[in-house]
Design a protein around this motif. Structure first.
Motif, mmCIF file in Angstrom:
data_model
loop_
_atom_site.group_PDB
_atom_site.id
_atom_site.type_symbol
_atom_site.label_atom_id
_atom_site.label_comp_id
_atom_site.label_asym_id
_atom_site.label_seq_id
_atom_site.Cartn_x
_atom_site.Cartn_y
_atom_site.Cartn_z
ATOM 1 N N SER A 152 88.753 -10.624 168.646
ATOM 2 C CA SER A 152 88.647 -11.537 169.790
ATOM 3 C C SER A 152 88.530 -12.999 169.349
ATOM 4 C CB SER A 152 87.438 -11.164 170.653
ATOM 5 O OG SER A 152 86.220 -11.396 169.965
ATOM 6 N N PHE A 153 87.984 -13.251 168.161
ATOM 7 C CA PHE A 153 87.829 -14.639 167.704
ATOM 8 C C PHE A 153 89.177 -15.320 167.481
ATOM 9 C CE2 PHE A 153 83.691 -12.786 166.479
ATOM 10 C CZ PHE A 153 82.849 -13.679 167.123
ATOM 11 N N PRO A 154 90.075 -14.772 166.642
ATOM 12 C CA PRO A 154 91.393 -15.413 166.515
ATOM 13 C C PRO A 154 92.243 -15.288 167.774
ATOM 14 C CG PRO A 154 91.310 -13.385 165.226
ATOM 15 C CD PRO A 154 89.917 -13.659 165.684
ATOM 16 N N SER A 155 91.985 -14.266 168.604
ATOM 17 C CA SER A 155 92.766 -14.099 169.839
ATOM 18 C C SER A 155 92.616 -15.290 170.774
ATOM 19 C CB SER A 155 92.328 -12.828 170.578
ATOM 20 O OG SER A 155 92.658 -11.677 169.852
ATOM 21 N N PHE A 156 91.428 -15.901 170.782
ATOM 22 C CA PHE A 156 91.148 -16.964 171.747
ATOM 23 C C PHE A 156 90.872 -18.331 171.119
ATOM 24 C CE2 PHE A 156 89.867 -12.973 173.837
ATOM 25 C CZ PHE A 156 90.672 -13.039 174.965
ATOM 26 N N PHE A 157 90.617 -18.368 169.800
ATOM 27 C CA PHE A 157 90.188 -19.636 169.208
ATOM 28 C C PHE A 157 91.069 -20.130 168.064
ATOM 29 C CE2 PHE A 157 86.215 -17.527 170.706
ATOM 30 C CZ PHE A 157 85.969 -18.381 171.775
ATOM 31 N N ALA A 158 92.134 -19.404 167.704
ATOM 32 C CA ALA A 158 92.970 -19.828 166.574
ATOM 33 C C ALA A 158 93.647 -21.166 166.842
ATOM 34 C CB ALA A 158 94.014 -18.756 166.263
ATOM 35 N N ALA B 240 92.720 -23.455 169.132
ATOM 36 C CA ALA B 240 91.725 -24.505 169.390
ATOM 37 C C ALA B 240 91.061 -25.002 168.110
ATOM 38 C CB ALA B 240 90.666 -23.988 170.363
ATOM 39 N N TYR B 241 90.749 -24.092 167.183
ATOM 40 C CA TYR B 241 89.983 -24.469 165.995
ATOM 41 C C TYR B 241 90.782 -24.416 164.695
ATOM 42 C CZ TYR B 241 85.935 -24.155 169.066
ATOM 43 O OH TYR B 241 85.043 -24.346 170.090
ATOM 44 N N GLY B 242 91.964 -23.808 164.717
ATOM 45 C CA GLY B 242 92.766 -23.681 163.506
ATOM 46 C C GLY B 242 92.490 -22.371 162.794
ATOM 47 N N SER B 243 93.527 -21.752 162.278
ATOM 48 C CA SER B 243 93.393 -20.442 161.640
ATOM 49 C C SER B 243 92.448 -20.484 160.444
ATOM 50 C CB SER B 243 94.771 -19.937 161.194
ATOM 51 O OG SER B 243 95.636 -19.778 162.298
ATOM 52 N N GLU B 244 92.578 -21.524 159.611
ATOM 53 C CA GLU B 244 91.771 -21.595 158.389
ATOM 54 C C GLU B 244 90.275 -21.668 158.686
ATOM 55 O OE1 GLU B 244 95.810 -23.397 157.556
ATOM 56 O OE2 GLU B 244 94.278 -23.550 159.125
ATOM 57 N N ASN B 245 89.892 -22.376 159.731
ATOM 58 C CA ASN B 245 88.468 -22.555 160.032
ATOM 59 C C ASN B 245 87.784 -21.259 160.460
ATOM 60 O OD1 ASN B 245 88.440 -25.327 159.459
ATOM 61 N ND2 ASN B 245 89.202 -25.826 161.505
ATOM 62 N N LEU B 246 88.558 -20.309 160.955
ATOM 63 C CA LEU B 246 87.974 -19.031 161.364
ATOM 64 C C LEU B 246 87.471 -18.221 160.165
ATOM 65 C CD1 LEU B 246 90.544 -17.931 164.101
ATOM 66 C CD2 LEU B 246 88.287 -18.929 164.452
ATOM 67 N N THR C 145 83.200 -15.396 157.970
ATOM 68 C CA THR C 145 82.839 -14.336 157.023
ATOM 69 C C THR C 145 81.369 -14.427 156.630
ATOM 70 O OG1 THR C 145 85.065 -14.104 156.087
ATOM 71 C CG2 THR C 145 83.233 -13.452 154.680
ATOM 72 N N LEU C 146 80.853 -15.643 156.454
ATOM 73 C CA LEU C 146 79.476 -15.836 155.979
ATOM 74 C C LEU C 146 78.438 -15.181 156.887
ATOM 75 C CD1 LEU C 146 77.365 -17.044 154.091
ATOM 76 C CD2 LEU C 146 77.574 -19.206 155.343
ATOM 77 N N CYS D 156 84.547 -5.575 161.873
ATOM 78 C CA CYS D 156 84.549 -6.846 162.595
ATOM 79 C C CYS D 156 85.133 -7.959 161.728
ATOM 80 C CB CYS D 156 83.123 -7.187 163.027
ATOM 81 S SG CYS D 156 82.968 -8.769 163.901
ATOM 82 N N GLU D 157 84.659 -8.063 160.495
ATOM 83 C CA GLU D 157 85.130 -9.132 159.606
ATOM 84 C C GLU D 157 86.598 -8.948 159.245
ATOM 85 O OE1 GLU D 157 85.889 -11.376 155.918
ATOM 86 O OE2 GLU D 157 86.034 -9.210 156.239
ATOM 87 N N TYR D 158 87.004 -7.703 158.988
ATOM 88 C CA TYR D 158 88.392 -7.457 158.599
ATOM 89 C C TYR D 158 89.356 -7.788 159.739
ATOM 90 C CZ TYR D 158 92.550 -5.037 156.892
ATOM 91 O OH TYR D 158 93.828 -4.744 156.485
ATOM 92 N N SER D 159 88.984 -7.443 160.959
ATOM 93 C CA SER D 159 89.854 -7.726 162.103
ATOM 94 C C SER D 159 89.937 -9.218 162.400
ATOM 95 C CB SER D 159 89.342 -6.983 163.344
ATOM 96 O OG SER D 159 89.443 -5.599 163.160
ATOM 97 N N LEU D 160 88.929 -9.954 161.998
ATOM 98 C CA LEU D 160 88.969 -11.412 162.107
ATOM 99 C C LEU D 160 89.879 -12.015 161.043
ATOM 100 C CD1 LEU D 160 87.839 -14.304 162.811
ATOM 101 C CD2 LEU D 160 85.938 -13.758 161.295
ATOM 102 N N ILE D 161 89.764 -11.519 159.807
ATOM 103 C CA ILE D 161 90.484 -12.099 158.675
ATOM 104 C C ILE D 161 91.951 -11.675 158.641
ATOM 105 C CG2 ILE D 161 90.646 -12.050 156.145
ATOM 106 C CD1 ILE D 161 88.481 -13.896 157.244
#
Length: 425
Positions: free
Chosen positions: A168-174, A176-182, A186-187, A39-44
């Protein structure tokens, strides 16, 4: 298809009923570990790739893969020296802390420090392999050979579900919120991972080799183990072949992505959506496809299946060098890497000795896994300088051919070892 799913479900239920309560608990938490790491790797991953391309461009990817070699060497040497001294639990705790601190720092300062996207791109390639190395080594120490063929596909399948959620997080929110903020996500993900890993270890029968029972040594000791085993040499070869093909396809795909999507956050979203499709295909392969391939084709023929399919798609891209085709090639390559190839490769480690499963495996799955991209990088740079990038697909065909030729070499040793173990038991 419904009949196959029902049969697989009944087989899984019968097999789980044959386990003790401790074994079932271990399997459950091991699956959750796979879920959260993926999950974390696919987000990052889409975030780090997009940041890298925005700062340096896709042409610099081969140089990043080359820079991974000394970093890889140092990390594997350190890992092989610490694992018998600290044990997997302490090492995992330290790694969790390092990942959270480093990723948070990148999220805060990637816009201000130009070199950070380059370092972050390399770092994420290393730490995810260390995570899987620590988790899979514990799994290998607690799963019997006769149970591995079915369970390993399930472990990978649960990881695939985690990958779908993470993408799914960067797919829909990159945008709106910016890539760096995603990256801040990780925390919470890794805190959950820490909890389920600790629970998994509480149900373990075996852990890493200790100082009293295993020979000391770092990276060179791992190499010595590989040189002394025909099966480990074969495992090393197929990992190198797979990752060289993956690196070349990755380079081709990112070149198209950079030309078509110039805005960073839009590129992150598209990249993540492609990964989402890839992970969906991977999950189908992990829960159904891998089991059917191994069952119908057999373990030996399954090792021919992956290079043959990759050669087919490389040939298709030679005939039709278009963005949809390279996207299909990228999805196919990654899906096979995380499903059929991953399962049949992990099964090669099962009959090995504990020291080989931990320290030789670390050299192959961490150092060789990423260093293979350096070999591909040298070839990409040379072909780009002296010939044409259109020749890269022909290179993939040649690598796939070499891969298929190596299969009979390694599987003879695998069959010899497993036959001897079955005779003893």
């Amino acid at each position: 298809m419904i009949g196959i799913v029902k049969k697989n479900f009944l087989t899984l239920r019968e097999e789980l009923n044959s386990y003790t309560a401790r074994e079932r608990a271990f399997i459950f938490f091991a699956m959750l570990c796979s879920f959260f790491v993926c999950c974390e790797y696919s987000l990052i991953r889409p975030v780090s790739s997009s940041l890298f391309i925005s700062t340096f461009s896709a042409k610099w990817l081969p140089y990043a893969w080359l820079a991974l070699v000394p970093f890889n060497f140092w990390v594997v040497s350190l890992y092989n020296r610490l694992i018998p001294k600290w044990g997997s639990k302490r090492l995992f705790l330290v790694l969790i802390f390092l990942v959270i601190v480093t990723n948070t720092f990148v999220a805060l300062f990637s816009r201000k420090i130009t070199a950070l996207p380059f370092v972050f791109y390399m770092w994420k390639e290393i730490y995810v392999l260390l995570m899987f190395q620590l988790i899979w080594s514990v799994i290998h120490a607690n799963i019997q050979l006769k149970k591995a063929k079915y369970l390993y596909g399930i472990f990978y399948g649960i990881g695939g579900l985690g990958s779908m959620l993470g993408a799914s997080f960067p797919s829909f929110f990159a945008v709106a919120y910016g890539s760096e903020n995603l990256i801040f996500l990780t925390l919470p993900i890794y805190l959950l991972l820490l909890f389920v890993y600790w629970k998994m270890c509480s149900y373990c029968d075996g852990d890493v080799p200790n100082q009293e029972s295993e020979e000391k040594g770092g990276f060179l000791h791992g190499l010595k183990l590989i040189r002394g085993s025909r099966l480990l040499i074969f495992t090393l070869l197929i990992v190198v072949f797979m990752q060289m093909i993956t690196a070349i396809v990755d380079f081709q795909f990112n070149g198209f992505i950079e030309r078509i999507f110039s805005e960073k956050d839009v590129r992150t979203e598209y990249y993540a959506r492609i990964l989402g499709v890839m992970h969906s295909c991977t999950v189908v392969l992990q829960f159904l496809g891998t089991y059917m391939v191994i069952k119908w084709m057999g373990f030996r023929r399954s090792h021919y299946f992956v290079p043959f399919l990759l050669a087919f798609f490389a040939g298709l891209f030679i005939v039709f060098p278009l963005f949809p085709i390279v996207s299909l090639l990228f999805i196919s390559c990654k899906s096979l890497d995380f499903s059929v190839f991953g399962v049949v490769k992990e099964m090669l480690y099962v009959p090995l000795k504990p020291d080989e499963k931990f320290r030789a495996k670390a050299v192959i799955d961490i150092f060789a896994y990423r260093t293979s991209k350096a070999f591909a990088s040298i070839l990409i740079i040379a072909i780009n300088s002296f010939v044409s990038l259109h020749m890269l697909s022909w290179l993939n065909l040649a690598i796939a051919a070499g891969w298929m030729l190596s299969v009979s070499y390694g599987l003879r040793e695998y069959e010899k070892i497993t036959t001897a173990q079955e005779t003893i038991s």
